[in-house]
Write a protein that holds these residues in place. Sequence first.
Motif, short mmCIF file in Angstrom:
data_model
loop_
_atom_site.label_atom_id
_atom_site.label_comp_id
_atom_site.label_asym_id
_atom_site.label_seq_id
_atom_site.Cartn_x
_atom_site.Cartn_y
_atom_site.Cartn_z
N ARG A 1 1.04 -1.26 -0.01
CA ARG A 1 0.05 0.07 0.08
C ARG A 1 0.80 1.14 -0.08
O ARG A 1 2.09 1.47 0.57
CB ARG A 1 -0.93 0.01 1.25
N THR A 2 0.50 2.32 -0.90
CA THR A 2 1.40 3.24 -0.79
C THR A 2 0.50 4.46 -0.09
O THR A 2 -0.87 4.24 0.20
CB THR A 2 1.29 3.92 -2.38
N ASN A 3 1.12 5.74 0.09
CA ASN A 3 0.47 6.91 0.41
C ASN A 3 -0.23 7.24 -0.70
O ASN A 3 -0.53 6.72 -1.80
CB ASN A 3 1.24 7.90 1.19
N ARG A 4 -1.02 8.74 -0.49
CA ARG A 4 -1.63 9.34 -1.67
C ARG A 4 -0.64 9.26 -2.92
O ARG A 4 0.39 9.85 -2.80
CB ARG A 4 -2.18 10.60 -1.20
N VAL A 5 -1.05 9.00 -4.04
CA VAL A 5 -0.38 8.79 -5.20
C VAL A 5 -0.40 10.27 -5.97
O VAL A 5 -1.23 10.95 -5.91
CB VAL A 5 -0.87 7.60 -6.22
N ASN B 1 -8.01 3.63 -3.14
CA ASN B 1 -8.61 3.82 -1.80
C ASN B 1 -9.10 5.15 -1.58
O ASN B 1 -8.90 6.26 -2.33
CB ASN B 1 -7.67 3.66 -0.76
N ASP C 1 -8.92 7.66 0.14
CA ASP C 1 -7.91 8.84 0.63
C ASP C 1 -6.85 9.00 -0.45
O ASP C 1 -5.89 9.75 -0.42
CB ASP C 1 -7.08 8.42 1.81
N SER D 1 -4.69 6.97 -1.73
CA SER D 1 -3.65 5.80 -1.84
C SER D 1 -4.22 4.73 -2.65
O SER D 1 -5.21 4.42 -2.84
CB SER D 1 -3.37 5.31 -0.37
N TRP E 1 -3.60 0.09 -3.07
CA TRP E 1 -3.26 -1.00 -2.87
C TRP E 1 -2.56 -1.28 -4.18
O TRP E 1 -3.38 -1.30 -5.28
CB TRP E 1 -4.35 -2.26 -2.55
N GLY F 1 4.00 6.84 -5.57
CA GLY F 1 3.57 6.83 -4.18
C GLY F 1 4.51 6.39 -3.36
O GLY F 1 5.23 5.37 -3.63
#
Length: 126
Positions: free
Chosen positions: A17-21, A58, A60, A62, A64, A92
């Motif tokens: 999982r990344t943060n906001r891309v 997601n 937010d 981000s 998966w 991200g």
Amino acid sequence: FKAPTGDHPALYRDLLRTNRVHWIAEEPPAELVREKMMECHFRFRHQMALVPCVLTLNQDGSVWVTLVKPAKAITPGQFAVFYRGDECLGSGKILRMGPSVYTLQQGKNREESPKKEEIDKIEPVT
């Protein structure tokens, strides 16, 4: 954790999982917004071969990232970079990772397979 060998299954993962891309061309790509998922390619090291993946958006911003085949030595803090052909779509920071191939194999080894008598008792769906 130090793996016993350089190719130990504990080093391989197929989910992160990344943060906001940060998207480059469109924020985020229309297909990802519409379908909530999108196929593309991914890498997290500059010289690494691109790996086919599926992004799941997601709420937010981000994503998966589900890899078609597990990649070695993915580490939180590295950047996941997404591509379509030669075009860089965005990137991200990797925040979390799914279980390693080793962990998944351990889980499979622990599950008891149903006994033949139990399988024979299961009614076929008609």
